[in-house]
Design an enzyme around this catalytic site. Structure first.
Site, PDB file in Angstrom:
ATOM      1  N   ALA A 252     -44.459  10.963 -20.813  1.00 33.26           N
ATOM      2  CA  ALA A 252     -43.047  10.741 -20.545  1.00 33.26           C
ATOM      3  C   ALA A 252     -42.298  10.729 -21.877  1.00 33.26           C
ATOM      4  O   ALA A 252     -42.916  10.814 -22.937  1.00 33.26           O
ATOM      5  CB  ALA A 252     -42.862   9.416 -19.821  1.00 33.26           C
ATOM      6  N   LYS A 253     -41.016  10.627 -21.771  1.00 32.41           N
ATOM      7  CA  LYS A 253     -40.159  10.665 -22.957  1.00 32.41           C
ATOM      8  C   LYS A 253     -40.593   9.684 -24.050  1.00 32.41           C
ATOM      9  O   LYS A 253     -40.570  10.006 -25.220  1.00 32.41           O
ATOM     10  CB  LYS A 253     -38.720  10.341 -22.550  1.00 32.41           C
ATOM     11  CG  LYS A 253     -37.875  11.572 -22.311  1.00 32.41           C
ATOM     12  CD  LYS A 253     -36.411  11.160 -22.289  1.00 32.41           C
ATOM     13  CE  LYS A 253     -35.452  12.306 -22.479  1.00 32.41           C
ATOM     14  NZ  LYS A 253     -35.773  13.585 -22.050  1.00 32.41           N
TER      15      LYS A 253
END
Ligand SMILES: [Zn+2]
Length: 322
Positions: A252-253
């Site tokens: 994820a980010k």
């Protein structure tokens, strides 16, 4: 089709336009593409934007740009027919077919009611549905329909077992009554389930091979059951391990610059990335720059690791040092 003419292999790249493609998506798509190109098969790009609420604006264009940057191509024109949001009439037809055959029933359970059965055993996608609404009489269904619109569930016959040989994950055997129970094929808001939509699409598009992340391994038995229900031969499945962040959680980010766009903008060349991805799958000995096309002859499902790849500090510094 005549028996003497086997169907040409066909795979698909089926991204959801919910965000930017990251390294993990890139690896699964690269492998799906290589599998088909290695077999001399066709590859289809299909945008899985069923959940139009979650679709990010321009995400499809961004995906196309990312895939092209990786050097992947596909054999269809990305017309509106290849966006699931434009295929609802087909899904409605499939629902009607199942309905006519007595394989569906309306489910009026609220989320809260479903949560209250959450103490029941859990399967692939949460608690196993105990079949509460299967018992409703026609009159009860009519009456409850006036209060709320129902979801629709597919009836799983007791004892239904789906066995399949996954080309990466190996032999899978699942008794659906023990893992999902009767499963949802259309939500109360009318949107068909992912399970039904991909089966309808894979049949219509002649897909023979599905290679994708193993987060979807648990949905394969329901899809196989639906394929068989529609009288179609299920595709061959290969579920490949995901790429995880250094904390063991899905990318994820917060794991840093893992989006293809960020890597590209920070100066990483596609060949460097492809080389690293191929190396992470055991296709080449060192993470040296290469192209997707050069890897076609190297591709083998056998070299793909059986465990998730962790994107640790050394991997990130590999990209940062470019
Ligand atoms: Zn129900």
């Amino acid at each position: 089709m005549a028996d003497s003419e086997p169907q040409r292999p066909c795979g698909r790249l089926a991204p959801s336009p919910t965000g930017y493609l990251h390294l993990g998506n890139a690896r699964s798509f690269l492998l799906a593409w290589l599998q088909m190109r290695n077999m001399g098969g066709r590859i289809i790009l299909r945008i899985e934007d069923l959940d139009t609420q979650r679709a990010a604006p321009n995400a499809a264009e961004q995906i196309v740009r990312d895939l092209r940057w990786l050097g992947l191509d596909w054999d269809n024109q990305l017309t509106s027919d290849y966006f699931q949001s434009n295929r609802f009439p087909l899904y409605q037809q499939a629902l009607a077919t199942l309905q006519e055959r007595g394989l569906l029933y309306p489910c009026f359970c609220s989320r809260k009611e479903l949560r209250s059965i959450a103490s029941a055993p859990h399967g692939a996608d949460g608690p196993i549905y105990p079949g509460t609404c299967r018992q409703l009489t026609h009159a009860q269904q009519q009456q409850r329909s006036q209060e709320k619109s129902p979801a629709f569930r597919f009836k799983v016959c007791p004892g239904t077992v789906v066995e399949q040989h996954d080309e990466v994950a190996g032999l899978q055997r699942e008794e659906l009554g023990q893992t999902t129970g009767d499963f949802i094929v259309a939500r109360a808001d009318g949107v068909v389930s992912y399970q039904l939509a991909v089966v309808v699409d894979d049949i219509a598009m002649g897909v023979t091979h599905v290679l994708r992340g193993d987060d979807l391994l648990g949905s394969a038995p329901r899809q196989i059951l639906l394929h068989r229900t529609f009288g179609a031969t299920p595709p061959s499945f290969a579920h490949v391990p995901l790429m995880l962040g250094d904390d063991g959680v899905r990318l994820a980010k917060r794991h840093g610059a893992v989006a293809l766009r960020e890597l590209r903008e920070s100066g990483v060349a596609a060949q460097q990335l492809i080389g690293w991805l191929a190396w992470s799958c055991g296709m080449i000995d060192r993470p040296e720059p290469t192209t997707a096309t050069e890897l076609i002859s190297e591709f083998s499902l056998r070299t793909i690791p059986r465990e998730a790849t962790r994107l640790d500090a050394s991997a990130l510094s590999f990209f940062a040092s470019r």
